[in-house]
Scaffold this motif. Structure first.
Motif, PDB file in Angstrom:
ATOM      1  N   GLY A 145       0.827  -1.190   0.000  1.00  0.00           N
ATOM      2  CA  GLY A 145       0.000   0.000   0.000  1.00  0.00           C
ATOM      3  C   GLY A 145       0.870   1.252   0.000  1.00  0.00           C
ATOM      4  N   CYS A 167      -1.863   6.678  -6.667  1.00  0.00           N
ATOM      5  CA  CYS A 167      -3.017   6.555  -5.775  1.00  0.00           C
ATOM      6  C   CYS A 167      -4.098   7.570  -6.140  1.00  0.00           C
ATOM      7  CB  CYS A 167      -2.563   6.743  -4.324  1.00  0.00           C
ATOM      8  SG  CYS A 167      -3.869   6.547  -3.086  1.00  0.00           S
ATOM      9  N   PRO A 204      -5.464   3.227   0.713  1.00  0.00           N
ATOM     10  CA  PRO A 204      -5.509   2.374  -0.482  1.00  0.00           C
ATOM     11  C   PRO A 204      -6.938   2.184  -0.987  1.00  0.00           C
ATOM     12  CG  PRO A 204      -4.147   1.400   1.233  1.00  0.00           C
ATOM     13  CD  PRO A 204      -4.872   2.547   1.868  1.00  0.00           C
TER      14      PRO A 204
END
Length: 425
Positions: A78, A128, A191
């Protein structure tokens, strides 16, 4: 978290935008303001400009070349712990640089250690963010990257004042304290699981498919050429102005003007990327060409008014190309492979980041001024825009609103053929 069918286009994604805003400020704001330290380091170590230029170039290259490591670690653990660890490394490098006694020490501290920290922060954060947005991806990316413009506007005169007050060693010590805030930026990253993630396969499968993806390979080549000339003004513009007998504070103010224009360009480009119909790659090609032209014209300008005008033009166009550059990539490869794709692009373009500033410094040492340096830098961006001409044909308007992974399409095709066969039987 339960897998989502598509990016939420908001929600916690705006906190990710906030994290990316401060992270981009603490990474590229520092890099863009390194020209303040460049002049001091040349005088302190009595070295040629080309050798001192390697300090920033190694940092940029390590940040980009190490991006696949950050991507792989983010895929496994992550983005949150990876970015937090990167913040600690970046701050440690600046701390050690404040006690350096040779250029080799700076190569290892700022170039290698801080560069490794930046590699663990930038790519995972942007990847992300790309997973949280689809229809508003360009705007979100533009807002996140305005941190670069704001910090450049603030850091250039701030660093100049810190150097005059505490010398370059004390200034680097305070930059180390600023860099430690990257840890807080990493803590904000949550995440996000998407349903297409299991379909795209592991890193090896994704890498194999990307290496056979023609548009992705051309995009990578174009970004590498752009990166070769993109950072030249942030390393050498202040020295060029001092060759023109500018006062150091006035030269730092011009860098701040570039930063403000850069900030406006990022926001405008992010809005246009989502509002204008058609492939985002066309906007990227336009901003890249205009940036190359403005770079090549810098040596021609001698009067303060002309230099100020070019600074505004360069700042706006160079800032405008950044958010659309990151928005094009998910359109090409899909959000499922964005970690691997962005890491690979950053690694390859590190070649340009490594060679750009030293080449510019070498040309200055050979010719005695920065005329050829800026012309060559502009030529690199114009060459990159020429390659980008081929990309709009592969980015349809439909993909801009909802990116679709090629692996997913292949799976859909296989399922469709299976159904047809069953029907025939």
């Amino acid at each position: 978290m339960a897998p989502r069918a598509e990016p939420p286009d908001g929600g916690w994604g705006w906190m990710v935008v906030l994290s990316a805003f401060f992270q981009s400020a603490l990474v590229f704001g520092v890099l863009r303001s390194f020209g303040v330290f460049f002049v001091e380091l040349v005088a302190a170590f009595e070295e040629q400009a080309a050798r001192v230029s390697w300090v920033a170039s190694i940092g940029i290259a390590v940040q980009q070349f190490g991006s696949p490591v950050g991507s792989a670690l983010s895929t496994k653990y992550g983005p949150r712990p990876v970015v937090m660890a990167g913040g600690i490394l970046a701050a440690s490098g600046m701390l050690l640089a404040s006690v350096a006694t040779s250029l080799t020490h700076l190569y290892l501290s700022i170039g290698l250690l801080s560069g490794s920290g930046w590699a663990l922060t930038f790519t995972p954060t942007l990847a992300c963010l790309s997973r949280y947005f689809s229809r508003r991806r360009s705007l979100a990316t533009g807002l996140a990257l305005t941190g670069v413009g704001l910090s450049s506007f603030a850091f250039a005169p701030l660093f100049q004042w810190l150097v005059s007050r505490y010398a370059w060693r004390g200034a680097l010590l305070l930059v180390s304290a600023l860099s430690l805030h990257l840890v807080a930026c990493g803590a904000l990253l949550r995440p996000l699981s998407l349903r297409e993630d299991p379909i795209v396969g592991g890193p090896a499968a994704q890498l194999t498919s990307l290496m056979h993806h023609g548009p992705f390979l051309r995009y990578t080549a174009a970004i590498t050429l752009i990166n070769t000339g993109y950072f030249i003004p942030y390393v050498h513009l202040l020295a060029h102005l001092q060759d023109l007998d500018w006062d150091p504070l006035s030269a730092a103010f011009l860098l701040s003007v570039v930063a403000v224009s850069d900030l406006v360009g990022r926001v405008v480009s992010g809005w246009l990327g989502d509002a204008v119909p058609g492939p985002v790659a066309r906007l990227l090609m336009l901003w890249t060409a205009l940036t190359g032209v403005s770079l090549a014209l810098f040596p021609v300008a001698r009067a303060p008014t002309a230099l100020m005008t070019l600074a505004v033009a360069y700042g706006f166009t160079s800032g405008a190309l950044t958010p659309v550059a990151f928005s094009v990539l998910p359109e090409l490869v899909g959000t499922g492979r964005i970690y691997c794709a962005l890491g690979l692009v950053q690694m390859v373009e590190s070649i340009g980041g490594l060679l750009g500033a030293p080449l510019s410094g070498y040309l200055r040492d050979v010719t005695g001024d920065y005329t050829v340096s800026f012309v060559v830098a502009g030529a690199f961006l114009l060459a990159g825009s020429g390659i980008l001409v081929t990309l709009p044909h592969f980015c349809s308007p439909a993909s801009a609103s909802k990116p679709r992974d090629l692996v997913t399409e292949a799976v859909d095709t296989t399922v469709s053929r299976t159904r047809d066969t069953l029907g025939e039987d």
